[in-house]
Every structure is written in structure tokens, then in C-alpha cells.
Scaffold this motif. Structure first.
Motif, PDB file in Angstrom:
ATOM      1  N   GLU A   1     -34.632 -27.058  52.537  1.00 37.02           N
ATOM      2  CA  GLU A   1     -34.713 -26.825  51.098  1.00 37.02           C
ATOM      3  C   GLU A   1     -36.140 -26.959  50.568  1.00 37.02           C
ATOM      4  O   GLU A   1     -36.332 -27.245  49.387  1.00 37.02           O
ATOM      5  CB  GLU A   1     -33.810 -27.817  50.358  1.00 37.02           C
TER       6      GLU A   1
ATOM      7  N   SER B   1     -38.387 -24.997  49.592  1.00 35.48           N
ATOM      8  CA  SER B   1     -38.783 -24.180  48.438  1.00 35.48           C
ATOM      9  C   SER B   1     -38.126 -24.632  47.139  1.00 35.48           C
ATOM     10  O   SER B   1     -38.539 -24.198  46.063  1.00 35.48           O
ATOM     11  CB  SER B   1     -38.476 -22.704  48.698  1.00 35.48           C
TER      12      SER B   1
ATOM     13  N   ASP C   1     -38.031 -27.114  58.200  1.00 37.90           N
ATOM     14  CA  ASP C   1     -39.105 -26.598  57.361  1.00 37.90           C
ATOM     15  C   ASP C   1     -39.887 -27.781  56.778  1.00 37.90           C
ATOM     16  O   ASP C   1     -39.928 -28.843  57.374  1.00 37.90           O
ATOM     17  CB  ASP C   1     -38.546 -25.666  56.268  1.00 37.90           C
TER      18      ASP C   1
ATOM     19  N   THR D   1     -39.247 -29.595  54.100  1.00 43.16           N
ATOM     20  CA  THR D   1     -38.458 -30.373  53.144  1.00 43.16           C
ATOM     21  C   THR D   1     -38.914 -31.828  53.074  1.00 43.16           C
ATOM     22  O   THR D   1     -39.182 -32.351  51.991  1.00 43.16           O
ATOM     23  CB  THR D   1     -36.954 -30.315  53.493  1.00 43.16           C
TER      24      THR D   1
END
Length: 82
Positions: free
Chosen positions: A16, A18, A48, A50
Motif C-alpha cells: 500500500e 502509494s 514495496d 509500505t
């Protein structure tokens, strides 16, 4: 007499990056002054950025639980138990 109100928010995450920083910013922005806000993030093994995004916040609890991947309901239950 002033009574403080407390709110706990559990946010399950998986990749999450982004969205997570804006989500947490909004929580703090829209919380009434004097309200005790507890933010608990349960990450299901994001690959990612996050976790890096969450490091910008000093007063949130982050739990990384890769075994909960794809099991949002279990992530919410885990967070609520904290």
C-alpha cells in the motif's frame, strides 16, 4: 472535568505504499484535538515501500505478519488484539 476520548484504528496493509502515508495523514488531520489516537498497522508482508512510508510516523504501531497475506480479516483481528 476534561475526559479524553480514545480511538484505535487498525489498518491492514499489503503493498500500500502509494496510499498509506496519505491514509495516516488524514487520520491525524481529522482527529479532534484532545482525542487520543492509536494507529495500528498490520502489514501482511509488503514487497514495496509500505514499511518505509510508515517510518515517517513516530507514534504508530507496525506489525509485520507475512503469514496473514490475503487474510485481511485475520490482520484486523490481530490488530484489534493489540
Amino acid at each position: 472535568m476534561h475526559v479524553s476520548t480514545g480511538i484505535s484504528v487498525v489498518i491492514p496493509t499489503l503493498n500500500e505504499a502509494s496510499f498509506i502515508r496519505k491514509t495516516v495523514d488524514i487520520l491525524y488531520t481529522h482527529t479532534t484535538p484532545g482525542t487520543l489516537l492509536e494507529v495500528i498497522v498490520v502489514d501482511a508482508g509488503s514487497t514495496d515501500e509500505t514499511i518505509k512510508m510508515l517510518n515517517h510516523f513516530q507514534d504508530i504501531q507496525v506489525f509485520t505478519k507475512p503469514l496473514l497475506r490475503g487474510k485481511k480479516h485475520l490482520s484486523l483481528n490481530f490488530g484489534a488484539s493489540k
